[in-house]
Structure formats: structure tokens, C-alpha cells
Design a protein around this motif. Structure first.
Motif, PDB file in Angstrom:
ATOM      1  N   SER A   1     -12.335  -1.860  -1.642  1.00  0.00           N
ATOM      2  CA  SER A   1     -11.097  -1.981  -0.253  1.00  0.00           C
ATOM      3  C   SER A   1     -11.148  -3.003   0.542  1.00  0.00           C
ATOM      4  CB  SER A   1     -11.412  -0.644   0.650  1.00  0.00           C
ATOM      5  OG  SER A   1     -12.697  -0.599   1.621  1.00  0.00           O
ATOM      6  N   ASN A   2     -10.331  -3.545   1.576  1.00  0.00           N
ATOM      7  CA  ASN A   2     -10.221  -4.819   2.323  1.00  0.00           C
ATOM      8  C   ASN A   2     -10.944  -4.027   3.461  1.00  0.00           C
ATOM      9  OD1 ASN A   2      -7.715  -3.231   3.349  1.00  0.00           O
ATOM     10  ND2 ASN A   2      -6.770  -5.177   3.393  1.00  0.00           N
ATOM     11  N   LEU A   3     -11.418  -2.299   3.579  1.00  0.00           N
ATOM     12  CA  LEU A   3     -11.435  -2.485   5.005  1.00  0.00           C
ATOM     13  C   LEU A   3     -12.416  -3.107   5.832  1.00  0.00           C
ATOM     14  CD1 LEU A   3     -12.842   0.065   6.473  1.00  0.00           C
ATOM     15  CD2 LEU A   3     -14.116   0.773   5.059  1.00  0.00           C
ATOM     16  N   ALA A   4     -13.869  -4.587   5.022  1.00  0.00           N
ATOM     17  CA  ALA A   4     -14.316  -5.413   5.861  1.00  0.00           C
ATOM     18  C   ALA A   4     -13.207  -6.382   6.331  1.00  0.00           C
ATOM     19  CB  ALA A   4     -15.116  -6.105   4.926  1.00  0.00           C
ATOM     20  N   ASP A   5     -12.434  -6.676   6.276  1.00  0.00           N
ATOM     21  CA  ASP A   5     -11.129  -7.332   7.011  1.00  0.00           C
ATOM     22  C   ASP A   5     -10.792  -7.160   8.329  1.00  0.00           C
ATOM     23  OD1 ASP A   5     -10.769  -8.909   4.840  1.00  0.00           O
ATOM     24  OD2 ASP A   5      -8.605  -8.119   4.392  1.00  0.00           O
TER      25      ASP A   5
ATOM     26  N   ARG B   1     -10.793   2.336  -4.749  1.00  0.00           N
ATOM     27  CA  ARG B   1     -11.652   3.492  -4.828  1.00  0.00           C
ATOM     28  C   ARG B   1     -11.504   4.042  -3.604  1.00  0.00           C
ATOM     29  NH1 ARG B   1     -16.878   0.266  -8.304  1.00  0.00           N
ATOM     30  NH2 ARG B   1     -15.283  -0.995 -10.221  1.00  0.00           N
ATOM     31  N   ARG B   2     -11.795   4.797  -3.719  1.00  0.00           N
ATOM     32  CA  ARG B   2     -12.167   6.055  -2.590  1.00  0.00           C
ATOM     33  C   ARG B   2     -12.931   7.303  -3.497  1.00  0.00           C
ATOM     34  NH1 ARG B   2      -5.998   8.520  -2.226  1.00  0.00           N
ATOM     35  NH2 ARG B   2      -5.887  10.121  -3.448  1.00  0.00           N
ATOM     36  N   LYS B   3     -13.264   7.968  -2.454  1.00  0.00           N
ATOM     37  CA  LYS B   3     -13.972   9.090  -2.553  1.00  0.00           C
ATOM     38  C   LYS B   3     -13.258  10.359  -1.684  1.00  0.00           C
ATOM     39  CE  LYS B   3     -18.096   8.134  -4.740  1.00  0.00           C
ATOM     40  NZ  LYS B   3     -20.138   8.379  -4.457  1.00  0.00           N
ATOM     41  N   PRO B   4     -12.297  11.011  -2.116  1.00  0.00           N
ATOM     42  CA  PRO B   4     -11.889  12.399  -1.141  1.00  0.00           C
ATOM     43  C   PRO B   4     -12.568  13.226  -0.344  1.00  0.00           C
ATOM     44  CG  PRO B   4     -11.272  13.151  -3.648  1.00  0.00           C
ATOM     45  CD  PRO B   4     -12.333  11.609  -3.488  1.00  0.00           C
ATOM     46  N   LEU B   5     -12.475  14.292   0.517  1.00  0.00           N
ATOM     47  CA  LEU B   5     -12.892  14.623   1.678  1.00  0.00           C
ATOM     48  C   LEU B   5     -13.370  15.821   0.921  1.00  0.00           C
ATOM     49  CD1 LEU B   5     -12.939  12.681   5.215  1.00  0.00           C
ATOM     50  CD2 LEU B   5     -15.016  12.739   3.429  1.00  0.00           C
ATOM     51  N   ALA B   6     -13.935  16.754   1.373  1.00  0.00           N
ATOM     52  CA  ALA B   6     -14.036  18.492   0.454  1.00  0.00           C
ATOM     53  C   ALA B   6     -14.442  19.555   2.405  1.00  0.00           C
ATOM     54  CB  ALA B   6     -14.586  19.328  -0.605  1.00  0.00           C
ATOM     55  N   GLY B   7     -14.001  20.180   2.710  1.00  0.00           N
ATOM     56  CA  GLY B   7     -14.123  20.997   4.303  1.00  0.00           C
ATOM     57  C   GLY B   7     -12.872  21.168   4.464  1.00  0.00           C
ATOM     58  N   LYS B   8     -14.201  20.909   6.154  1.00  0.00           N
ATOM     59  CA  LYS B   8     -12.554  21.164   7.130  1.00  0.00           C
ATOM     60  C   LYS B   8     -13.159  20.592   7.788  1.00  0.00           C
ATOM     61  CE  LYS B   8     -12.020  26.675   6.936  1.00  0.00           C
ATOM     62  NZ  LYS B   8     -12.404  27.250   7.319  1.00  0.00           N
ATOM     63  N   TYR B   9     -11.547  19.088   8.476  1.00  0.00           N
ATOM     64  CA  TYR B   9     -11.859  18.443   8.775  1.00  0.00           C
ATOM     65  C   TYR B   9     -10.901  17.894   9.993  1.00  0.00           C
ATOM     66  CZ  TYR B   9      -9.896  16.792   4.767  1.00  0.00           C
ATOM     67  OH  TYR B   9      -9.681  16.855   3.667  1.00  0.00           O
ATOM     68  N   ARG B  10     -10.400  17.170  10.561  1.00  0.00           N
ATOM     69  CA  ARG B  10      -9.323  16.989  11.536  1.00  0.00           C
ATOM     70  C   ARG B  10      -8.992  15.253  10.830  1.00  0.00           C
ATOM     71  NH1 ARG B  10      -8.851  14.300  17.121  1.00  0.00           N
ATOM     72  NH2 ARG B  10      -6.608  13.358  16.896  1.00  0.00           N
ATOM     73  N   VAL B  11      -7.507  15.965  10.775  1.00  0.00           N
ATOM     74  CA  VAL B  11      -7.217  14.319   9.674  1.00  0.00           C
ATOM     75  C   VAL B  11      -7.021  13.032  10.456  1.00  0.00           C
ATOM     76  CG1 VAL B  11      -5.838  12.976   8.423  1.00  0.00           C
ATOM     77  CG2 VAL B  11      -6.385  15.430   7.276  1.00  0.00           C
ATOM     78  N   LEU B  12      -7.816  12.223  10.551  1.00  0.00           N
ATOM     79  CA  LEU B  12      -6.991  11.382  11.473  1.00  0.00           C
ATOM     80  C   LEU B  12      -6.371   9.649  10.882  1.00  0.00           C
ATOM     81  CD1 LEU B  12     -10.779  10.047  13.672  1.00  0.00           C
ATOM     82  CD2 LEU B  12      -8.648  12.329  14.389  1.00  0.00           C
TER      83      LEU B  12
END
Length: 510
Positions: free
Chosen positions: A359-363, A316-327
Motif C-alpha cells: 500500500s501507500n501507507l508509508a506516504d 494487498r490486505r489481510k482482513p480482521l476476524a473477531g470483535k472490534y470497533r471499526v475506526l
């Protein structure tokens, strides 16, 4: 010329596409007619930035001028056949000893032929000399220096014997005990909060303190002593939003994570919000495919080892909206981690959660190095010693005081300021080291073919060994001779005697 701010030698890098971009408004506003732009360059690839997105705009705006300018490039391709450079990658205190990690770069030498080179090491303007054994193109050396019992902070430099390219023969540093990094985690208690606390302040790692004030209203949170704020759950309300903005502008860092709901957020922070939750197709994952390995919080380590961000998988994810720099980006090109700068700090936005239902972000493949680097960066504003690059936007500023040079190598190097000259400076109570950008150590040069892709109509005149391309020299001398001849003719005309009327001849002389 050497003493003029606009023409003296500096330790900073060049940004040629940005220079051209700054010249175009003058041509647009002045209606200067037929114009030539001359660029003198050592053709270092890092100065030309061939992958910069600015180039397409530069070409379009130049072509749109009523009379497009001619561009002449004086290519100064001569470089020393051999060169050594040195740089400090880390200076830290460990058990009363100063530990210096340094790299010595060798270009043009036989990598299979080792050599011994003397290196001067200055600590608080006290210099000692060590002989180091060098081999290969890059030699990584750790040097430990005992410090007096009451000396836990200071400054210094390491230097090599001067060669034909002396700008990279010295590197400056400062050192001080690392300040405690206070990390505030705000959000609902549960799986995500516990994982974030563990990743921010792992057991046994000194200098970290994570706090989860679940019983304190967000509007009452004190951020003045925090290095990093981690915000997960619903977006901050108006009162806390202003506090967070002020915290970021003063040099703090905030990591935002989405809330655990299916819908998006209407409220924005620094112009960024989350869209509705997206699910990966059955038996598939969203995978991190690319990330900024050159700079920022996901950069490679000092030994060029990359963090394993590509092991991140998300359902699962939530896409970003707006202006930002992609890392970092997912494999379908959408943003996985974005950044927005504000003042001296910045806000980062993750698009998934450290929950295994997401996600497996916790890894920890991406989250652990990200949080540790953010904590280190956020704590730097509490340190009395920092290391920056020439003309760094984060250089300390003062409306009344001028930075004072602290190191003792000023006699052999030109005077200057942190904007253009490497050295150790003090401003107020803060001491900081300023060095050349590491990109300046890259000897790679851009080719003429690549230049003609960036600037198709540019004329390139090679200058090597002090002898310039004869076509450019002859053209300049022709113009000079024509002007000189015109001046001589004008002088001759002005020197002619005035005409006088003829007098009649007396009759007695007939």
C-alpha cells in the motif's frame, strides 16, 4: 431536589436510548403490568442519538413485553434566544509561556455584527480579565500568558459573563510540560520497520523517541516506560502476549500490523486475528472510504480539518476476524483499522503494511497522524495534568481517596464530583480538568417526526414558556380531583355519628 445525586443539574450529557435500555430489564422481570415511562427532555439531538444502533433493540424489546408500556415525552423546547459559550481546545507550555487555544461560540447573534466581551482567565486561582473581539458564529483565539520562571505546571479556567444558559460559560484546563513519548517498534528489520520508526519519531519533532530492539528477545522487553508499542510481523507468543495485555490495561497503546505472508494467523490477541492475504483486482486498489471523524485517533482537527485518510490505497490486505470497533473502512465495507479496548488502554489493528508492495501507507496520509495521536495519548499516563470529560471512563479512580476540587469557582457553582460536575480536581499526585462534553454545545433539537420514527407510539407533550400542553395538565388534575373527592367522602363517612336505640316515651308525657 437540587441536592440529590439523581436529580441535580449536571454537566454531563444524556443518552436516552441507553436509559430506555436500562429500564426494560425492570419491566421484564417485575411483570408490572400496565406501565408508563415519562421522559423529560430539552430535545437536544445529541441526547437522543437518533443514529444509535441501540434504538432498534429498544423498540423490539418494548414491543415484546406482555403489556407494552406507554411512553410520554415532556418536550422542553425552550432555549435562550441568544447564548455564548467558551471552551479550551488546547493548553500547552511554550518557551515559559502558557499558550491557550480557545473557541467562543455565539448562537442567535448577528454574525456580521462584531462585539467586545470580557473574558476572565484564571491561572492557579489568580484571575485576570481581557476584552476579546468576537465576530461570526465561532471565534478562535490564541492567548499567551507569561508564567513565573519556576512554574511549569498548574491549572485554571476561562469564563464569560453569565447568561441565561450558564453551563457553557466556563471551561477548565490543566497544563504541564509534555512527557517524553517512548515508542517501541518490534518486528523484523527492513522497509516496514524503518518507515514505522520515521513516522513515530520524525526528525526535528521533540518529545518522541523510537526504539527498535532487534537484538533483544521479545520476552525481555521492558514496557513500563513506553507510551506506544508498534508490533509488526508474527503475533506475540504467550509470554509477550501477557506482558502486552498488562501494558494495555494500565493505559498503554499497541498498534498491530499483519505479517508479510499470504496465510492468516491462528493465534488471536484480545480476540482478534488476521485472515489470509487478499489481492485487489488488476488495475484497481482497495481505498479507504469512511472513518470516524468525530472521535478517536482519526478525528478531525480542532479547526474541523479532516485527515486525508481517503488517500490511502492498498494492493494487498489481510482482513480482521473477531470483535472490534471499526475506526476506518475500505470502500467495500470491510475494516481497514479496528480497535479493541482493554482496561485504560487499547489495541489497534491495521489490515495493510507500510510497504509499497502492499500500500501507500508509508506516504503518511493515515499513518502519520495515527501514530502521533497514539503517542500523545499513551504518554498522558506519565503526565501530572490531563483533561477529561464529565463521567469519562478514563477518570482517575481510588478505592480510598476522594477527588479534591482545586479551582476557586465552587462558590458560584454547585458542589459535585468529576462524575457529574465540571472543574479541576486532584486525586493523589494527579491534577486533571473535567469539562462538559463538546456535544452539549450543539443546540440542534430533534423533531417530533424523528421521535415518532424512533418511538412510533410515544405521546409528546410540549412545554414552552412555563405553560404546559393543556391536555396533559387537565388529565393530571382530573385524577387529582377524583382522589380528593374520594378522600372527602371517606372522611365524611367516618365522621357520621353512631346510631343509638330509640328510648320509650314515659306515660306521663303522653
Amino acid at each position: 431536589l437540587a441536592d440529590l445525586t439523581v436529580s441535580k443539574v449536571t454537566d454531563g450529557g444524556a443518552d436516552i436510548p441507553s436509559l430506555l435500555q436500562k429500564a426494560i430489564p425492570y419491566l421484564e422481570e417485575s411483570a408490572s403490568g400496565k406501565t408508563e415511562i415519562w421522559i423529560a427532555s430539552d430535545m437536544q439531538s445529541s441526547s437522543w442519538r437518533p443514529n444509535s444502533p441501540v434504538w432498534s433493540s429498544v423498540r423490539q424489546r418494548l414491543a415484546a413485553l406482555p403489556i407494552p408500556p406507554s411512553i410520554r415525552i415532556m418536550a422542553l423546547r425552550d432555549r435562550p434566544e441568544t447564548n455564548r459559550g467558551i471552551r479550551i481546545t488546547q493548553a500547552q507550555i511554550n518557551n515559559g509561556r502558557l499558550v491557550l487555544d480557545m473557541e467562543i461560540l455565539r448562537q442567535g447573534f448577528d454574525p456580521n455584527q462584531p462585539e467586545e466581551v470580557p473574558v476572565n482567565i484564571s491561572v492557579n486561582n489568580s484571575v485576570t480579565t481581557s476584552t476579546l473581539q468576537l465576530a461570526g458564529e465561532t471565534t478562535t483565539i490564541r492567548k499567551e500568558i507569561p508564567l513565573p520562571q519556576d512554574k511549569e505546571s498548574g491549572f485554571g479556567y476561562v469564563s464569560l459573563p453569565h447568561d441565561d444558559f450558564s453551563r457553557d460559560d466556563i471551561s477548565f484546563f490543566t497544563f504541564a510540560p509534555k512527557p517524553l513519548a517512548n515508542i517501541l517498534i518490534n518486528g523484523p528489520s527492513g522497509e516496514a520497520g524503518k518507515i514505522l520508526s520515521l513516522m513515530a519519531a520524525p526528525p526535528g519533532l521533540p518529545g518522541r523517541k523510537a526504539t527498535m530492539p532487534n537484538t533483544v528477545r521479545s520476552g525481555q522487553l521492558n514496557l513500563s516506560s513506553q507510551a506506544l508499542v508498534i508490533w509488526h510481523g508474527p503475533p506475540p507468543r504467550a509470554d509477550m502476549e501477557e506482558k502486552l495485555k498488562t501494558f494495555i490495561e494500565e493505559g498503554g497503546l499497541v498498534l498491530f500490523l499483519p505479517d508479510d505472508t499470504a496465510h492468516g494467523t491462528r493465534r488471536q490477541f484480545l480476540g482478534v486475528s488476521w485472515g489470509a492475504m487478499e489481492m485487489a483486482p488488476a488495475d484497481e486498489y482497495f481505498r479507504v472510504e469512511s472513518w470516524d471523524r468525530q472521535r478517536g485517533f482519526l478525528r478531525d482537527g480542532t479547526d474541523q480539518t479532516s485527515i486525508p485518510a481517503n488517500r490511502l490505497r492498498a494492493i494487498r490486505r489481510k482482513p480482521l476476524a473477531g470483535k472490534y470497533r471499526v475506526l476506518a473502512s475500505w470502500d467495500d465495507g470491510t475494516c481497514a483499522l479496528g480497535q479493541v479496548r482493554a482496561g485504560a488502554g487499547s489495541a489497534l489493528f491495521l489490515t495493510t503494511l507500510p510497504k509499497y508492495s502492499w500500500s501507500n501507507l508509508a506516504d503518511g496520509h493515515l499513518l502519520l497522524p495515527l501514530l502521533q495521536r497514539m503517542a500523545d495519548r499513551g504518554a498522558e499516563r506519565f503526565s501530572s495534568a490531563i483533561s477529561l470529560r464529565v463521567n469519562d471512563p478514563a477518570l482517575p479512580q481510588s478505592a480510598t481517596d476522594i477527588p479534591m476540587r482545586m479551582d476557586d469557582v465552587q462558590g458560584s457553582r454547585p458542589p459535585g464530583s468529576p462524575v457529574d460536575t465540571a472543574g479541576v480536581y486532584r486525586l493523589g499526585a494527579q491534577t486533571y480538568a473535567v469539562n462538559r462534553p463538546w456535544s452539549e454545545d450543539n443546540p440542534d433539537q430533534i423533531t417530533d417526526e424523528k421521535i415518532h420514527i424512533l418511538l412510533p407510539d410515544a405521546a409528546i407533550s410540549a412545554t414552552q414558556g412555563g405553560v404546559e400542553n393543556p391536555s396533559l395538565v387537565q388529565e393530571a388534575w382530573k385524577l387529582f380531583l377524583l382522589i380528593a373527592l374520594g378522600c372527602l367522602l371517606l372522611e365524611a363517612l367516618l365522621c357520621l355519628p353512631k346510631r343509638t336505640a330509640k328510648r320509650p316515651i314515659p306515660a306521663n308525657r303522653l
